[in-house]
Design a protein around this motif. Structure first.
Motif, PDB file in Angstrom:
ATOM      1  N   GLY A  18      -6.133  11.487   1.702  1.00  0.00           N
ATOM      2  CA  GLY A  18      -7.490  10.999   1.945  1.00  0.00           C
ATOM      3  C   GLY A  18      -8.311  10.983   0.673  1.00  0.00           C
ATOM      4  N   TRP A  40       3.041   2.266   5.147  1.00  0.00           N
ATOM      5  CA  TRP A  40       1.796   2.948   4.834  1.00  0.00           C
ATOM      6  C   TRP A  40       0.625   2.095   5.308  1.00  0.00           C
ATOM      7  CZ3 TRP A  40       2.040   7.837   3.429  1.00  0.00           C
ATOM      8  CH2 TRP A  40       3.193   8.318   2.820  1.00  0.00           C
ATOM      9  N   THR A  41      -0.312   2.718   5.996  1.00  0.00           N
ATOM     10  CA  THR A  41      -1.509   2.020   6.462  1.00  0.00           C
ATOM     11  C   THR A  41      -2.732   2.871   6.166  1.00  0.00           C
ATOM     12  OG1 THR A  41      -1.351   2.989   8.669  1.00  0.00           O
ATOM     13  CG2 THR A  41      -0.307   0.852   8.352  1.00  0.00           C
ATOM     14  N   GLU A  42      -3.879   2.203   6.114  1.00  0.00           N
ATOM     15  CA  GLU A  42      -5.140   2.910   5.884  1.00  0.00           C
ATOM     16  C   GLU A  42      -5.787   3.253   7.208  1.00  0.00           C
ATOM     17  OE1 GLU A  42      -7.887   0.801   3.445  1.00  0.00           O
ATOM     18  OE2 GLU A  42      -6.611   0.900   1.675  1.00  0.00           O
ATOM     19  N   ARG A  43      -6.481   4.376   7.193  1.00  0.00           N
ATOM     20  CA  ARG A  43      -7.250   4.763   8.373  1.00  0.00           C
ATOM     21  C   ARG A  43      -8.511   5.455   7.871  1.00  0.00           C
ATOM     22  NH1 ARG A  43      -4.015   9.372  11.656  1.00  0.00           N
ATOM     23  NH2 ARG A  43      -4.447  10.869  10.028  1.00  0.00           N
ATOM     24  N   LYS A  44      -9.596   5.224   8.571  1.00  0.00           N
ATOM     25  CA  LYS A  44     -10.891   5.786   8.185  1.00  0.00           C
ATOM     26  C   LYS A  44     -11.128   7.083   8.953  1.00  0.00           C
ATOM     27  CE  LYS A  44     -12.755   1.840   6.255  1.00  0.00           C
ATOM     28  NZ  LYS A  44     -12.921   1.826   4.866  1.00  0.00           N
ATOM     29  N   LEU A  59       0.846  -1.181   0.000  1.00  0.00           N
ATOM     30  CA  LEU A  59       0.000   0.000   0.000  1.00  0.00           C
ATOM     31  C   LEU A  59       0.882   1.230   0.000  1.00  0.00           C
ATOM     32  CD1 LEU A  59      -2.910   1.103   0.296  1.00  0.00           C
ATOM     33  CD2 LEU A  59      -2.524   1.099   2.754  1.00  0.00           C
ATOM     34  N   THR A  84     -14.807   8.043  -0.007  1.00  0.00           N
ATOM     35  CA  THR A  84     -15.315   6.722  -0.397  1.00  0.00           C
ATOM     36  C   THR A  84     -16.838   6.656  -0.410  1.00  0.00           C
ATOM     37  OG1 THR A  84     -15.158   5.961   1.902  1.00  0.00           O
ATOM     38  CG2 THR A  84     -13.280   5.505   0.446  1.00  0.00           C
ATOM     39  N   PRO A 132       0.625   5.639  -1.343  1.00  0.00           N
ATOM     40  CA  PRO A 132      -0.117   6.663  -2.081  1.00  0.00           C
ATOM     41  C   PRO A 132       0.591   7.010  -3.385  1.00  0.00           C
ATOM     42  CG  PRO A 132       1.084   7.679  -0.290  1.00  0.00           C
ATOM     43  CD  PRO A 132       1.261   6.200  -0.144  1.00  0.00           C
ATOM     44  N   LYS A 172     -11.055   7.601   3.324  1.00  0.00           N
ATOM     45  CA  LYS A 172     -10.013   6.607   3.590  1.00  0.00           C
ATOM     46  C   LYS A 172      -8.680   7.329   3.403  1.00  0.00           C
ATOM     47  CE  LYS A 172      -8.853   3.860   0.355  1.00  0.00           C
ATOM     48  NZ  LYS A 172      -8.764   2.859  -0.707  1.00  0.00           N
ATOM     49  N   GLU A 173      -7.915   7.420   4.485  1.00  0.00           N
ATOM     50  CA  GLU A 173      -6.619   8.091   4.440  1.00  0.00           C
ATOM     51  C   GLU A 173      -5.506   7.052   4.400  1.00  0.00           C
ATOM     52  OE1 GLU A 173      -6.833  12.213   6.779  1.00  0.00           O
ATOM     53  OE2 GLU A 173      -7.006  10.476   8.083  1.00  0.00           O
ATOM     54  N   ILE A 174      -4.377   7.424   3.791  1.00  0.00           N
ATOM     55  CA  ILE A 174      -3.191   6.565   3.783  1.00  0.00           C
ATOM     56  C   ILE A 174      -2.091   7.320   4.522  1.00  0.00           C
ATOM     57  CG2 ILE A 174      -1.493   5.378   2.361  1.00  0.00           C
ATOM     58  CD1 ILE A 174      -3.588   5.237   0.149  1.00  0.00           C
TER      59      ILE A 174
END
Length: 180
Positions: A143, A166-170, A88, A146, A90, A156-158
């Motif tokens: 972000g 890199w991780t996703e966060r809502k 993952l 979605t 961006p 959805k942010e990276i």
């Protein structure tokens, strides 16, 4: 005669009392001792030592990177850790959109707008209002919108974690109603 004696005694008593204080009471002896002690005492003032020479210290490390900087820590941890990333990442090469210039906490959802086949969220920044749709980028953490409902915008942010991956966060922007 007794009255005459009493008057003469009463006149004599204040005279006796007044003249009894005329003696020096040993004060002259004390003055002589003080004068003699002053003559015998030698005043000795010690010489002051030279002051230490001050040499200023030049702190040359002030322009270096702060050792407690979280970015530096995350980069160092990423180098130490074997590459177990999720892949993952961006798209850093794409063109930035206007709403990416603002942090999420400064953005407000003030309404929605429906056009044939498309829902738009009305996002207010300072005194400007932008139309945003699903798939557009928003906020400073890569972000992407979605989902848009009448009450909120889901994002959805990276972001990078402490290990540098890199991780996703809502995140959500909820509708801010006018209170007048």
């Amino acid at each position: 005669m007794s009255i005459y004696r009493m008057l003469s005694c009463s006149a004599f008593i204040p005279f006796v009392l007044a003249t009894s204080g005329c003696g020096d009471g040993g004060v002259q002896e004390v003055r002589e001792w003080m004068d003699e002690t002053r003559k015998q005492t030698v005043v000795a003032v010690p010489k002051l030592s030279e002051p230490k020479k001050f040499t200023p210290f030049v702190y040359a490390v002030k322009d270096d990177l702060d050792p407690y900087n979280p970015v530096k820590l995350s980069i160092a941890l990423a180098k130490l850790k074997p590459n177990t990333g999720t892949g993952l990442q961006p798209d850093l090469e794409r063109r930035r959109e206007p709403l990416e210039a603002y942090p999420l906490d400064t953005l407000k959802m003030v309404g929605t707008l429906e056009k044939p086949g498309l829902n738009y969220a009305l996002i207010q920044v300072e005194k400007s209002v932008f139309q945003a749709k699903v798939g557009q980028y928003i906020g400073q953490n890569f972000g992407m919108i979605t989902k848009i409902t009448d009450a909120e915008v889901e994002i959805k942010e990276i972001v990078r974690d402490a290990a540098g991956e890199w991780t996703e966060r809502k995140a959500t922007l909820e509708l801010q109603e006018n209170s007048k």
